[in-house]
Design an enzyme around this catalytic site. Structure first.
Site, PDB file in Angstrom:
ATOM      1  N   ASP A 194      -3.124 -13.635   0.032  1.00  0.00           N
ATOM      2  CA  ASP A 194      -2.629 -12.307   0.044  1.00  0.00           C
ATOM      3  C   ASP A 194      -3.839 -11.576   1.086  1.00  0.00           C
ATOM      4  O   ASP A 194      -3.214 -10.390   1.509  1.00  0.00           O
ATOM      5  CB  ASP A 194      -2.736 -11.705  -1.301  1.00  0.00           C
ATOM      6  CG  ASP A 194      -1.851 -12.240  -2.344  1.00  0.00           C
ATOM      7  OD1 ASP A 194      -0.621 -12.427  -1.838  1.00  0.00           O
ATOM      8  OD2 ASP A 194      -2.262 -12.616  -3.408  1.00  0.00           O
TER       9      ASP A 194
ATOM     10  N   TYR B  29      10.413  -8.191   7.850  1.00  0.00           N
ATOM     11  CA  TYR B  29       9.086  -7.669   7.675  1.00  0.00           C
ATOM     12  C   TYR B  29       8.321  -7.401   8.956  1.00  0.00           C
ATOM     13  O   TYR B  29       7.400  -8.324   9.222  1.00  0.00           O
ATOM     14  CB  TYR B  29       8.407  -8.546   6.719  1.00  0.00           C
ATOM     15  CG  TYR B  29       6.905  -8.165   6.123  1.00  0.00           C
ATOM     16  CD1 TYR B  29       6.968  -6.887   5.349  1.00  0.00           C
ATOM     17  CD2 TYR B  29       5.764  -8.925   6.240  1.00  0.00           C
ATOM     18  CE1 TYR B  29       5.907  -6.660   4.841  1.00  0.00           C
ATOM     19  CE2 TYR B  29       4.507  -8.511   5.794  1.00  0.00           C
ATOM     20  CZ  TYR B  29       4.375  -7.072   5.107  1.00  0.00           C
ATOM     21  OH  TYR B  29       3.388  -6.849   4.495  1.00  0.00           O
TER      22      TYR B  29
ATOM     23  N   SER C 125      -2.019  -6.701   5.502  1.00  0.00           N
ATOM     24  CA  SER C 125      -0.834  -7.390   6.039  1.00  0.00           C
ATOM     25  C   SER C 125      -0.245  -6.305   7.281  1.00  0.00           C
ATOM     26  O   SER C 125       0.827  -6.320   7.550  1.00  0.00           O
ATOM     27  CB  SER C 125       0.320  -7.404   4.985  1.00  0.00           C
ATOM     28  OG  SER C 125      -0.106  -8.216   3.983  1.00  0.00           O
TER      29      SER C 125
ATOM     30  N   ARG D 132       3.112  -1.227   9.992  1.00  0.00           N
ATOM     31  CA  ARG D 132       3.549  -1.862   8.846  1.00  0.00           C
ATOM     32  C   ARG D 132       2.224  -1.730   7.707  1.00  0.00           C
ATOM     33  O   ARG D 132       1.191  -1.625   7.958  1.00  0.00           O
ATOM     34  CB  ARG D 132       3.790  -3.360   8.811  1.00  0.00           C
ATOM     35  CG  ARG D 132       4.248  -4.117   7.908  1.00  0.00           C
ATOM     36  CD  ARG D 132       4.728  -5.590   8.285  1.00  0.00           C
ATOM     37  NE  ARG D 132       3.638  -6.389   8.246  1.00  0.00           N
ATOM     38  CZ  ARG D 132       3.521  -7.536   9.031  1.00  0.00           C
ATOM     39  NH1 ARG D 132       4.616  -8.172   9.417  1.00  0.00           N
ATOM     40  NH2 ARG D 132       2.510  -8.322   9.080  1.00  0.00           N
ATOM     41  N   ASP D 133       2.586  -1.878   6.360  1.00  0.00           N
ATOM     42  CA  ASP D 133       1.527  -1.857   5.297  1.00  0.00           C
ATOM     43  C   ASP D 133       0.680  -0.606   5.504  1.00  0.00           C
ATOM     44  O   ASP D 133      -0.472  -0.665   5.587  1.00  0.00           O
ATOM     45  CB  ASP D 133       0.937  -3.031   5.580  1.00  0.00           C
ATOM     46  CG  ASP D 133       0.055  -3.789   4.183  1.00  0.00           C
ATOM     47  OD1 ASP D 133       0.513  -3.111   3.160  1.00  0.00           O
ATOM     48  OD2 ASP D 133      -0.925  -4.585   4.354  1.00  0.00           O
TER      49      ASP D 133
ATOM     50  N   ASP E 260       7.200  -3.359   0.400  1.00  0.00           N
ATOM     51  CA  ASP E 260       6.324  -1.960   0.325  1.00  0.00           C
ATOM     52  C   ASP E 260       6.591  -0.857   1.109  1.00  0.00           C
ATOM     53  O   ASP E 260       5.811   0.077   1.051  1.00  0.00           O
ATOM     54  CB  ASP E 260       4.798  -2.561   0.621  1.00  0.00           C
ATOM     55  CG  ASP E 260       4.213  -3.734  -0.160  1.00  0.00           C
ATOM     56  OD1 ASP E 260       5.005  -4.023  -1.118  1.00  0.00           O
ATOM     57  OD2 ASP E 260       3.300  -4.386   0.230  1.00  0.00           O
TER      58      ASP E 260
END
Ligand SMILES: *[C@@H]1O[C@H](CO)[C@@H](O)[C@H](O)[C@H]1NC(C)=O
Length: 455
Positions: free
Chosen positions: A410, A180, A192, A185-186, A232
């Protein structure tokens, strides 16, 4: 009870979270952090990223591991058009995978990092019944998130430990990880965001990150590794190309994931690409495009049998089999993960990818909690769910797993934080919440008390 007794012995050296010094593995700094900035004796405050410094056991101390922090995912969930969204010698990995379920015959290695988080957390609980239940979570296998390059050496530590356990007990060990760290990212959410950016050489840095993982795994060919690949990311390419950051990232995500699949296959890692969840890619408009994309990725990895299939519901709250459809799922025939998987599996098969599945049920014990299906942040009233098992009752599903370490936030509800995502202050989110990946004591206690089946 003996396990609990030994945990109590460990807890005796872990001060309560309210003390002026942070406990081992506790937070000790980072942007927005207002708690203790010094660590208990025997540990040092070590910067993990701008948002999180952590008390790591003293370097070189025997019997300690330098453990990683784990981060959550923030499934982004807006679909186009505003619709709901979203014994004997261990078998060595080789270029020829064993046929069948990679979990069969293996004991899943318990993360010492998560165990320490649980121990510190249980120590802060005064109700003795709740405390015992909380402490028992340390014995349930949970994935380790390699969410930054700095965490990769910890994989080596865990593999060495797993190898030693295997030699000692004869019980084959499986280390479960999440890969990850994609650049940008995200791309459709904020909570995140990662350490690499495409504009700043992120694609090359990601290759180096994968190479470092591969180098660690090569040292321990006797231990099996199972990986969930980039939560994701590919799902965002199915539904969120209307978001500029995702559109910009498309080519890099595909090339980077292909690199990961190929390199990890070369050292025998069994992989499941993240496939969102029923409420994201399970919608009739999304499921065939999803199948097409995942089959394309499988082929880009030369159809390696180590690319075993897909992971669903990572860090999410959907039931594997809902007793009845949650009203928020209205309009989607795939109202739980079983329906989603049973629909997606044959489409993948037709597209040339004979995929098997793993499903995260770590926080899926309670249902009908959300205002909207796309809500993902620290959902109120969630409880730990079905324990990890290979008895899934569905031939397409290799295992029920716990990917998200329950108790880690989260995302923050602090609207001044650079990583604030407004989803984290919706009415169904638990507030106040700390930064993504950091320990959320109140949330953990609810997961424990609402666990279904009970702990
Ligand atoms: C919220 O975040 C800002 C910016 O990082 C920080 O200055 C502030 O102290 C935080 N507030 C709380 C309550 O943590």
């Amino acid at each position: 009870m003996s396990k609990f007794a030994s945990l109590l012995a460990l807890l005796a050296v872990v001060p309560s979270l309210a003390y002026a010094q942070s406990p081992v593995y506790g937070q000790c700094g980072g942007i927005g952090w207002t708690g203790a900035t010094t660590c208990v004796s025997g540990s040092v405050c070590s910067k993990q990223n701008d948002y999180y410094s952590q008390c790591i056991p003293g370097a070189g101390a025997p019997g300690t591991t330098v453990a990683p922090t784990t981060a959550p995912t923030a499934p982004a969930t807006s679909a186009p058009g505003g619709s709901p969204t979203t014994g004997s010698a261990p078998s060595a990995p080789s270029s020829t995978p064993a046929a069948g379920n990679p979990f069969t015959g293996f004991q899943v290695y318990l993360s010492p990092y998560y165990a320490a988080e649980i121990a510190a957390s249980a120590a802060a609980i005064t109700d003795s019944s709740l405390q015992a239940k909380a402490a028992s979570v340390a014995n349930i296998p949970t994935f380790t998130w390699l969410d930054s390059v700095s965490k990769v050496p910890d994989l080596g530590t865990y593999l060495a430990d797993a190898s030693a356990i295997q030699t000692k007990t004869g019980q084959k060990q499986l280390v479960p990880i999440v890969v990850y760290d994609l650049p940008d990212r995200d791309c459709a959410a904020k909570a995140s965001n990662g350490e690499f950016s495409i504009a700043d050489g992120g694609a090359e840095k990601y290759k180096d990150y994968i190479d470092q993982i591969v180098a660690q795994i090569k040292q321990f060919p006797d231990v099996r590794v199972v990986a969930v690949i980039e939560p994701d990311s590919l799902a965002n390419l199915v539904t969120n190309l209307n978001v500029q950051k995702c559109a910009n990232a498309e080519a890099t995500y595909k090339a980077s994931v292909t690199y990961a699949l190929q390199q990890l296959s070369s050292v025998g890692v069994y992989q499941y690409m993240d496939a969102g969840h029923a409420g994201w890619l399970g919608w009739p408009a999304n499921i065939q495009p999803a199948a097409t994309l995942f089959a394309e990725m499988f082929k880009s990895a030369n159809s390696s049998p180590f690319v075993r299939g897909l992971a669903t519901n990572v860090a999410n709250y959907n039931a594997l089999t809902a007793a009845s459809p949650d009203p928020i799922t209205q309009g989607n025939p795939n109202y739980d993960e079983s329906h989603y998987i049973n629909a997606l599996g044959p489409m993948l098969q037709s597209a040339g990818f004979p995929a098997q599945f793993v499903v995260d049920q770590g926080r899926a014990g309670q249902q009908n909690l959300r205002q909207q299906w796309g809500d993902w942040c620290n959902i109120k009233g969630a409880g730990f769910g079905t324990r990890p098992t290979t008895s899934t009752g569905n031939p397409l599903i290799d295992a029920i797993i716990w990917v998200k370490p329950g108790g880690e936030s989260d995302g923050t509800s602090n609207s001044s934080s650079p990583r604030y995502d407004s989803t984290c202050s919706l009415s169904d989110a638990t507030i106040p919440a700390p930064e993504a990946g950091t320990w959320f004591q109140a949330y953990f206690e609810t997961l424990v008390s609402k666990a279904n089946p009970p702990l």
